[in-house]
Design an enzyme around this catalytic site. Sequence first.
Site, PDB file in Angstrom:
ATOM      1  N   ASP A  54     -26.276 -22.290 -38.144  1.00  0.00           N
ATOM      2  CA  ASP A  54     -27.147 -22.662 -37.039  1.00  0.00           C
ATOM      3  C   ASP A  54     -26.819 -24.095 -36.693  1.00  0.00           C
ATOM      4  OD1 ASP A  54     -29.026 -23.193 -35.212  1.00  0.00           O
ATOM      5  OD2 ASP A  54     -30.755 -22.724 -36.496  1.00  0.00           O
ATOM      6  N   TRP A 200       3.816 -15.305   0.751  1.00  0.00           N
ATOM      7  CA  TRP A 200       4.720 -14.393   1.441  1.00  0.00           C
ATOM      8  C   TRP A 200       6.141 -14.989   1.400  1.00  0.00           C
ATOM      9  CZ3 TRP A 200       7.624 -15.438   5.895  1.00  0.00           C
ATOM     10  CH2 TRP A 200       8.372 -14.338   6.351  1.00  0.00           C
ATOM     11  N   ASP A 367      13.773   2.033   9.546  1.00  0.00           N
ATOM     12  CA  ASP A 367      12.592   1.170   9.371  1.00  0.00           C
ATOM     13  C   ASP A 367      11.702   1.244  10.610  1.00  0.00           C
ATOM     14  OD1 ASP A 367      11.108  -1.582   8.733  1.00  0.00           O
ATOM     15  OD2 ASP A 367      12.250  -1.054   6.936  1.00  0.00           O
ATOM     16  N   ASP A 368      10.877   0.245  10.769  1.00  0.00           N
ATOM     17  CA  ASP A 368       9.866   0.158  11.829  1.00  0.00           C
ATOM     18  C   ASP A 368      10.482   0.353  13.226  1.00  0.00           C
ATOM     19  OD1 ASP A 368       7.582  -0.387  13.172  1.00  0.00           O
ATOM     20  OD2 ASP A 368       7.344  -2.442  12.445  1.00  0.00           O
ATOM     21  N   LYS A 477       9.368   4.424   2.937  1.00  0.00           N
ATOM     22  CA  LYS A 477       8.985   3.030   2.679  1.00  0.00           C
ATOM     23  C   LYS A 477       7.565   2.879   3.218  1.00  0.00           C
ATOM     24  CE  LYS A 477      10.300  -1.729   3.926  1.00  0.00           C
ATOM     25  NZ  LYS A 477      11.289  -2.493   4.706  1.00  0.00           N
ATOM     26  N   ASP A 479       4.612   0.753   4.013  1.00  0.00           N
ATOM     27  CA  ASP A 479       4.353  -0.674   4.239  1.00  0.00           C
ATOM     28  C   ASP A 479       2.862  -0.939   4.436  1.00  0.00           C
ATOM     29  OD1 ASP A 479       4.989  -3.341   4.603  1.00  0.00           O
ATOM     30  OD2 ASP A 479       6.547  -2.944   6.094  1.00  0.00           O
ATOM     31  N   MET A 480       2.476  -2.204   4.350  1.00  0.00           N
ATOM     32  CA  MET A 480       1.073  -2.598   4.515  1.00  0.00           C
ATOM     33  C   MET A 480       1.091  -4.084   4.862  1.00  0.00           C
ATOM     34  SD  MET A 480      -1.891  -3.921   3.374  1.00  0.00           S
ATOM     35  CE  MET A 480      -3.584  -3.485   3.212  1.00  0.00           C
ATOM     36  N   ASN A 481       0.933  -4.386   6.163  1.00  0.00           N
ATOM     37  CA  ASN A 481       1.279  -5.728   6.618  1.00  0.00           C
ATOM     38  C   ASN A 481       0.141  -6.641   7.023  1.00  0.00           C
ATOM     39  OD1 ASN A 481       4.110  -5.963   6.269  1.00  0.00           O
ATOM     40  ND2 ASN A 481       4.398  -4.453   7.886  1.00  0.00           N
ATOM     41  N   ASP A 549      10.105 -10.010   1.386  1.00  0.00           N
ATOM     42  CA  ASP A 549      10.767 -10.040   2.700  1.00  0.00           C
ATOM     43  C   ASP A 549      11.857 -11.100   2.718  1.00  0.00           C
ATOM     44  OD1 ASP A 549       9.553  -7.994   3.999  1.00  0.00           O
ATOM     45  OD2 ASP A 549       8.099  -9.220   5.080  1.00  0.00           O
TER      46      ASP A 549
HETATM   47  C1  GLA Z   1       7.354  -5.772   6.863  1.00  0.00           C
HETATM   48  C2  GLA Z   1       8.333  -5.359   5.795  1.00  0.00           C
HETATM   49  C3  GLA Z   1       9.742  -5.453   6.324  1.00  0.00           C
HETATM   50  C4  GLA Z   1       9.879  -4.564   7.544  1.00  0.00           C
HETATM   51  C5  GLA Z   1       8.827  -4.931   8.578  1.00  0.00           C
HETATM   52  C6  GLA Z   1       8.806  -3.959   9.713  1.00  0.00           C
HETATM   53  O1  GLA Z   1       7.446  -7.107   7.157  1.00  0.00           O
HETATM   54  O2  GLA Z   1       8.161  -6.133   4.651  1.00  0.00           O
HETATM   55  O3  GLA Z   1      10.676  -5.092   5.353  1.00  0.00           O
HETATM   56  O4  GLA Z   1       9.730  -3.218   7.162  1.00  0.00           O
HETATM   57  O5  GLA Z   1       7.533  -4.973   8.022  1.00  0.00           O
HETATM   58  O6  GLA Z   1       7.866  -4.290  10.678  1.00  0.00           O
END
Ligand code: GLA
Length: 739
Positions: A54, A200, A367-368, A477, A479-481, A549
């Site tokens: 204590d 980023w 890609d996009d 792929k 993605d989520m931006n 990226d």
């Molecule tokens: C993000 C991804 C990239 C590419 C772009 C497309 O930034 O990290 O590799 O796919 O989106 O808009």
Amino acid sequence: MSTIDFDSDNQIVSLYGKKSSYNLKLNSNSMPLHLHWGAKTCLSVKQSFFPANDRGFMILAKDRDSSYFAEEMQFEYGFAENGDFRVPAFRIRDGQNYPITGPFELTAHIYRGKNPIPGLPSARPGDTQVLETLELRMHDSNSGLWITLFYTMFPEYDAVTRHVRFHNEGSRPIKIEKAASISLDMYNWEYELLYLHGAWARERQLQRRPLQSGTTAFGSIRGISSHQFNPSFALVSPETTEFSGEAYGFSLVYSGNFLTELELNHDNNLRVNLGLHPDTFEWQLQPGDSFYTPEVLMIYSDEGLNGMSHNFHGFIRDHIFPPAFQNAERPILFNNWEATYFDFEERGLVELSNIAADVGVELFVLDDGWFGERNSDRTSLGDWSVNTAKLPNGLKGLAEEIEKRKLQFGLWLEPEMISLNSKLARAHPDWYISIPNRPVAEGRNQLVLDLSRSDVCEFLVATLDQILSSAPISYVKWDMNRYLTNVASPQFPASQQRELYHRYVLGLYHVLDEITAKYPKVLFEGCSGGGGRFDLGILYYMPQYWTSDNTDAVSRIKIQYGTSLFYPPVSMGAHVSAVPNHQVGRTTSLEFRGHTAMSGNFGYELDLRALSDAELRQITQQSAFYSQHRRLLQFGRFLRIKSPFESSEAAWMFVHSPESAEDSYDYFLLFWFRLHAEANPPSPRVKLAYLEEHAVYEQESSGLSYTGSELMHRGIILPQLEGDYVSQVFTFTKKGRFG
Ligand code: GLA
């Protein structure tokens, strides 16, 4: 073989790994006590495990059999409001809004196997091992709350997984305000913290520092695990190096907001909490309901940081990756993003695929920009129908053209997002996350779909199913931006608005569960503006991740080095891109870019049409080299030899794991990089590791040979190269034994 031992006379439970143990004590009518985690230890029971003085101004906690001072104890799950003033692992209130402080009735249950955690990704038991699980059940008869702590030891990797279930057996709702997945009380033998911070395009930079009095905390409130801090970290002894010393690694199997707390108190006791971030979390636990925390993976090694990483890499491969990819070689990939950005049409893509096929690429990824009116990032997320101006023969037509070149076809998607300028947003203005009657906040001109809504999740599952069945797509792929902000959902009552960040992640996992169960052979690569959600929660569904990226090879050396502390190279997407580099403007040689990228999951991301014949020939040689060594580079043992965080050089090796006969190779690869040249430099020297002492290894290009012991203890002198950003890779082949 049993991994858990219960000494019922002394109420001590021990979980045994190959070289480690986790020992704890049941304290009747109270919280379980932590005794030890680390090197394998047998405990004598004729002792008191904690000081009982204590010392004034301490709160006496009583249970049925004894009294103790809460502040002096080491708990398995640190609680609040009961005389233990360290940062608590959980905070819970009953129907009266009174804190629940126990006492708890405690029982232990041990059984074979390991069950999945409902709604959450968690380590897969696999079928090669006999596992056992310990449940410590704590019951509060006042409120009807059950708190159950789960532990499973994976002996081969000295890995313990833990998570917690809260169950309301009472008649009134219980409010969970904080619920960490683990809490661990250790005596602080001068531990240092090693963690990964960044931003980023600058993810997972290594930082090491001593712990000091008070609380060190890091985490994410961005809705995803984040570019800024990774939910993995290690505690190490001051003398721990890459090759020796103790290391305790932690990694949360979760992709949303998290908090790590390390509190060093006045008695040099260290409390480690890891789990959901309480600032953005609360849960109403209704009568009859259960709530599960995410899982934490804890790994111990006494073979330094490389030993710890080796265990993480093997564990992730065997128990986290989707079963179809645990042992599957990954294709050499071409991605058109940095080659064309949004500006492409079918003819150009087919031209690129012709060259890609010629130089040794195996998977062509679009890609996009292939859907809706997507010619910039201002529009069309959510409108997942093909842009026929760009692709007149649709995805199917393009994919079939690509397949004719003996390439697999892969596709970029960003399912969780919605552009305000989209048909989907006009049709469903209530489907994206925003606070009613307040302005929306866009990031990259986009908003996040409200995945706490089951109709939105079902729409995503149906949309993905439709896309994946429309063409021969063998890779996605995902993605989520953008980060989550302005989080609210009119679907839920006022009392549940603080559940939404977690409900978003549960919705995401539901969609991923459904779609990966339906398409188990499709290879998913995660991405979030590069490496913004690189965590075990995502790797459970997607066995590779776009690491950053930033494709500059110099930056990548640090990013990949930091990432490798926990995550295996096969999980790290790494591409050779154009020079001057699009993110940092730097020019490096094709050789240097190749060596960096082939140290991860290899690919190309540049306009192949703009390259000279000599460059294309060099790429053909690179991809052939990678294919030849693919098994070793993707599934061999990765060892960090020289840190780019400490000097202008970096080196690493890929060597077979002696434990696994199946993966056994008679050779290894050594990569060496120098970033900045200096005048009059000494020849580079490195000491290698994990070789056979008595084997003789011949270096392929020079014909020189060395014994394993020589390479490990005397080191090797490497040829000196001139200039900045230079690299060499050496192949060593075993040529018998010395003596
Ligand atoms: C993000 C991804 C990239 C590419 C772009 C497309 O930034 O990290 O590799 O796919 O989106 O808009």
